[in-house]
Design a protein around this motif. Structure first.
Motif, PDB file in Angstrom:
ATOM      1  N   GLN A  53       0.827  -1.203   0.000  1.00  0.00           N
ATOM      2  CA  GLN A  53       0.000   0.000   0.000  1.00  0.00           C
ATOM      3  C   GLN A  53       0.867   1.260   0.000  1.00  0.00           C
ATOM      4  O   GLN A  53       0.594   2.201  -0.746  1.00  0.00           O
ATOM      5  CB  GLN A  53      -0.924   0.002   1.215  1.00  0.00           C
ATOM      6  CG  GLN A  53      -1.885   1.170   1.242  1.00  0.00           C
ATOM      7  CD  GLN A  53      -2.794   1.092   2.440  1.00  0.00           C
ATOM      8  OE1 GLN A  53      -2.324   1.159   3.577  1.00  0.00           O
ATOM      9  NE2 GLN A  53      -4.084   0.907   2.184  1.00  0.00           N
ATOM     10  N   ALA A  54       1.922   1.280   0.804  1.00  0.00           N
ATOM     11  CA  ALA A  54       2.819   2.437   0.836  1.00  0.00           C
ATOM     12  C   ALA A  54       3.501   2.616  -0.520  1.00  0.00           C
ATOM     13  O   ALA A  54       3.615   3.737  -1.023  1.00  0.00           O
ATOM     14  CB  ALA A  54       3.852   2.279   1.947  1.00  0.00           C
ATOM     15  N   ARG A  55       3.938   1.518  -1.107  1.00  0.00           N
ATOM     16  CA  ARG A  55       4.590   1.592  -2.423  1.00  0.00           C
ATOM     17  C   ARG A  55       3.617   2.132  -3.470  1.00  0.00           C
ATOM     18  O   ARG A  55       3.951   3.008  -4.263  1.00  0.00           O
ATOM     19  CB  ARG A  55       5.120   0.213  -2.824  1.00  0.00           C
ATOM     20  CG  ARG A  55       5.956   0.246  -4.093  1.00  0.00           C
ATOM     21  CD  ARG A  55       6.571  -1.105  -4.430  1.00  0.00           C
ATOM     22  NE  ARG A  55       5.562  -2.138  -4.504  1.00  0.00           N
ATOM     23  CZ  ARG A  55       5.628  -3.301  -3.862  1.00  0.00           C
ATOM     24  NH1 ARG A  55       6.655  -3.592  -3.105  1.00  0.00           N
ATOM     25  NH2 ARG A  55       4.660  -4.173  -3.987  1.00  0.00           N
ATOM     26  N   LYS A  56       2.376   1.652  -3.441  1.00  0.00           N
ATOM     27  CA  LYS A  56       1.359   2.113  -4.393  1.00  0.00           C
ATOM     28  C   LYS A  56       1.025   3.589  -4.170  1.00  0.00           C
ATOM     29  O   LYS A  56       0.913   4.360  -5.123  1.00  0.00           O
ATOM     30  CB  LYS A  56       0.082   1.279  -4.255  1.00  0.00           C
ATOM     31  CG  LYS A  56      -0.967   1.618  -5.309  1.00  0.00           C
ATOM     32  CD  LYS A  56      -2.283   0.877  -5.078  1.00  0.00           C
ATOM     33  CE  LYS A  56      -2.110  -0.598  -5.170  1.00  0.00           C
ATOM     34  NZ  LYS A  56      -3.403  -1.328  -5.002  1.00  0.00           N
ATOM     35  N   ALA A  57       0.896   4.001  -2.908  1.00  0.00           N
ATOM     36  CA  ALA A  57       0.603   5.404  -2.610  1.00  0.00           C
ATOM     37  C   ALA A  57       1.742   6.298  -3.095  1.00  0.00           C
ATOM     38  O   ALA A  57       1.499   7.376  -3.652  1.00  0.00           O
ATOM     39  CB  ALA A  57       0.387   5.592  -1.106  1.00  0.00           C
ATOM     40  N   HIS A  58       2.979   5.858  -2.910  1.00  0.00           N
ATOM     41  CA  HIS A  58       4.125   6.637  -3.383  1.00  0.00           C
ATOM     42  C   HIS A  58       4.097   6.759  -4.908  1.00  0.00           C
ATOM     43  O   HIS A  58       4.341   7.846  -5.452  1.00  0.00           O
ATOM     44  CB  HIS A  58       5.426   5.989  -2.918  1.00  0.00           C
ATOM     45  CG  HIS A  58       6.646   6.696  -3.396  1.00  0.00           C
ATOM     46  ND1 HIS A  58       6.999   7.955  -2.960  1.00  0.00           N
ATOM     47  CD2 HIS A  58       7.584   6.340  -4.291  1.00  0.00           C
ATOM     48  CE1 HIS A  58       8.109   8.326  -3.556  1.00  0.00           C
ATOM     49  NE2 HIS A  58       8.485   7.368  -4.382  1.00  0.00           N
ATOM     50  N   ASP A 144      -7.998  -0.065   4.489  1.00  0.00           N
ATOM     51  CA  ASP A 144      -8.300  -0.376   3.094  1.00  0.00           C
ATOM     52  C   ASP A 144      -7.894   0.775   2.189  1.00  0.00           C
ATOM     53  O   ASP A 144      -7.900   1.943   2.594  1.00  0.00           O
ATOM     54  CB  ASP A 144      -9.788  -0.678   2.909  1.00  0.00           C
ATOM     55  CG  ASP A 144     -10.188  -2.039   3.467  1.00  0.00           C
ATOM     56  OD1 ASP A 144      -9.344  -2.966   3.470  1.00  0.00           O
ATOM     57  OD2 ASP A 144     -11.342  -2.178   3.910  1.00  0.00           O
ATOM     58  N   ASP A 145      -7.558   0.436   0.942  1.00  0.00           N
ATOM     59  CA  ASP A 145      -7.068   1.429  -0.014  1.00  0.00           C
ATOM     60  C   ASP A 145      -8.065   2.558  -0.271  1.00  0.00           C
ATOM     61  O   ASP A 145      -7.673   3.721  -0.328  1.00  0.00           O
ATOM     62  CB  ASP A 145      -6.733   0.767  -1.358  1.00  0.00           C
ATOM     63  CG  ASP A 145      -5.513  -0.124  -1.281  1.00  0.00           C
ATOM     64  OD1 ASP A 145      -4.744  -0.032  -0.300  1.00  0.00           O
ATOM     65  OD2 ASP A 145      -5.314  -0.926  -2.223  1.00  0.00           O
ATOM     66  N   LEU A 146      -9.340   2.224  -0.456  1.00  0.00           N
ATOM     67  CA  LEU A 146     -10.323   3.248  -0.813  1.00  0.00           C
ATOM     68  C   LEU A 146     -10.483   4.305   0.286  1.00  0.00           C
ATOM     69  O   LEU A 146     -10.389   5.506  -0.004  1.00  0.00           O
ATOM     70  CB  LEU A 146     -11.660   2.614  -1.178  1.00  0.00           C
ATOM     71  CG  LEU A 146     -12.705   3.543  -1.775  1.00  0.00           C
ATOM     72  CD1 LEU A 146     -12.180   4.236  -3.023  1.00  0.00           C
ATOM     73  CD2 LEU A 146     -13.965   2.749  -2.110  1.00  0.00           C
ATOM     74  N   PRO A 147     -10.693   3.919   1.550  1.00  0.00           N
ATOM     75  CA  PRO A 147     -10.771   4.957   2.589  1.00  0.00           C
ATOM     76  C   PRO A 147      -9.478   5.755   2.733  1.00  0.00           C
ATOM     77  O   PRO A 147      -9.517   6.966   2.944  1.00  0.00           O
ATOM     78  CB  PRO A 147     -11.073   4.183   3.868  1.00  0.00           C
ATOM     79  CG  PRO A 147     -11.646   2.893   3.425  1.00  0.00           C
ATOM     80  CD  PRO A 147     -11.032   2.593   2.094  1.00  0.00           C
ATOM     81  N   LEU A 148      -8.325   5.096   2.587  1.00  0.00           N
ATOM     82  CA  LEU A 148      -7.065   5.821   2.684  1.00  0.00           C
ATOM     83  C   LEU A 148      -6.931   6.819   1.544  1.00  0.00           C
ATOM     84  O   LEU A 148      -6.547   7.968   1.756  1.00  0.00           O
ATOM     85  CB  LEU A 148      -5.868   4.862   2.691  1.00  0.00           C
ATOM     86  CG  LEU A 148      -4.501   5.536   2.820  1.00  0.00           C
ATOM     87  CD1 LEU A 148      -4.383   6.332   4.114  1.00  0.00           C
ATOM     88  CD2 LEU A 148      -3.400   4.491   2.713  1.00  0.00           C
ATOM     89  N   GLY A 149      -7.272   6.415   0.328  1.00  0.00           N
ATOM     90  CA  GLY A 149      -7.228   7.331  -0.809  1.00  0.00           C
ATOM     91  C   GLY A 149      -8.158   8.512  -0.623  1.00  0.00           C
ATOM     92  O   GLY A 149      -7.825   9.646  -0.988  1.00  0.00           O
ATOM     93  N   THR A 150      -9.317   8.261  -0.021  1.00  0.00           N
ATOM     94  CA  THR A 150     -10.274   9.344   0.246  1.00  0.00           C
ATOM     95  C   THR A 150      -9.678  10.351   1.230  1.00  0.00           C
ATOM     96  O   THR A 150      -9.775  11.564   1.024  1.00  0.00           O
ATOM     97  CB  THR A 150     -11.587   8.765   0.801  1.00  0.00           C
ATOM     98  OG1 THR A 150     -12.145   7.870  -0.175  1.00  0.00           O
ATOM     99  CG2 THR A 150     -12.597   9.854   1.118  1.00  0.00           C
ATOM    100  N   ILE A 151      -9.057   9.847   2.288  1.00  0.00           N
ATOM    101  CA  ILE A 151      -8.433  10.736   3.281  1.00  0.00           C
ATOM    102  C   ILE A 151      -7.325  11.560   2.632  1.00  0.00           C
ATOM    103  O   ILE A 151      -7.254  12.784   2.813  1.00  0.00           O
ATOM    104  CB  ILE A 151      -7.873   9.919   4.463  1.00  0.00           C
ATOM    105  CG1 ILE A 151      -9.015   9.309   5.270  1.00  0.00           C
ATOM    106  CG2 ILE A 151      -6.975  10.769   5.348  1.00  0.00           C
ATOM    107  CD1 ILE A 151      -8.576   8.232   6.244  1.00  0.00           C
ATOM    108  N   LEU A 152      -6.464  10.904   1.862  1.00  0.00           N
ATOM    109  CA  LEU A 152      -5.364  11.616   1.211  1.00  0.00           C
ATOM    110  C   LEU A 152      -5.885  12.684   0.254  1.00  0.00           C
ATOM    111  O   LEU A 152      -5.391  13.811   0.236  1.00  0.00           O
ATOM    112  CB  LEU A 152      -4.444  10.640   0.477  1.00  0.00           C
ATOM    113  CG  LEU A 152      -3.691   9.644   1.355  1.00  0.00           C
ATOM    114  CD1 LEU A 152      -2.911   8.653   0.488  1.00  0.00           C
ATOM    115  CD2 LEU A 152      -2.788  10.336   2.347  1.00  0.00           C
ATOM    116  N   GLY A 153      -6.902  12.335  -0.534  1.00  0.00           N
ATOM    117  CA  GLY A 153      -7.476  13.299  -1.471  1.00  0.00           C
ATOM    118  C   GLY A 153      -8.121  14.480  -0.770  1.00  0.00           C
ATOM    119  O   GLY A 153      -7.958  15.632  -1.188  1.00  0.00           O
TER     120      GLY A 153
END
Length: 164
Positions: A53-58, A144-153
């Protein structure tokens, strides 16, 4: 909890950095959203979920104002997780973001300094800071990826703090 009541992330205590030209300070990252993955290389949840997940977020957000930082925070199996082993792990997993090794406690306790200071319960732990350096997420376990992506966005869309 509203954003203004969130605490500022304290400075970490890092013994060694990988994938960066010099030491990073939390204060140096202000103005960016920061995703910190606290992990151990022998932690199954970290290897299966947090590291990918960290690698994908980067890869997805690294050039869009999101700093991804790995915090290798060893509280067990200290002999097996030395910096030379972590360096091989970073290479094998293709990690391109900065990874800091949490400094050992000053009093010989097994929990390293940053982990103790932040009251982290274990690994994996996901921390997210807003552009002002306020701790907006501190989650033990997998996010999970979706909630994390929402927070980052959402945090990217917030106004950048005034400087000066």
């Amino acid at each position: 909890m509203n954003a203004t009541s969130c605490p500022l992330m304290p400075e970490w205590h890092i013994a060694h950095w990988f994938n960066t030209d010099g030491p990073l300070r939390v204060a140096d990252l202000r103005g960016q959203v920061v995703l910190i993955h606290a992990f151990q290389m022998l932690c199954p949840g970290c290897v299966i979920h947090a590291i990918p997940q960290a690698r994908k977020a980067h890869e997805l957000y690294g050039d869009q104002g999101v700093a991804v930082i790995g915090l290798h925070t060893v509280f067990e199996h200290h002999d097996a997780m030395q910096p030379h082993a972590l360096q091989a792990f970073i290479h094998e997993y293709g990690l391109r973001f900065p990874v800091g090794v949490d400094a050992a406690s000053a009093d010989g306790q097994p929990v390293p300094r940053t982990m103790a200071r932040l009251g982290l319960r274990g690994t994996p732990t996901t921390l997210v800071l807003d552009k002002q350096g306020r701790l907006r997420l501190n989650h033990f376990g997998h996010v999970d990826d979706l909630p994390l992506g929402t927070i980052l966005g959402r945090l990217q869309a917030e106004a950048t703090p005034e400087t000066g």
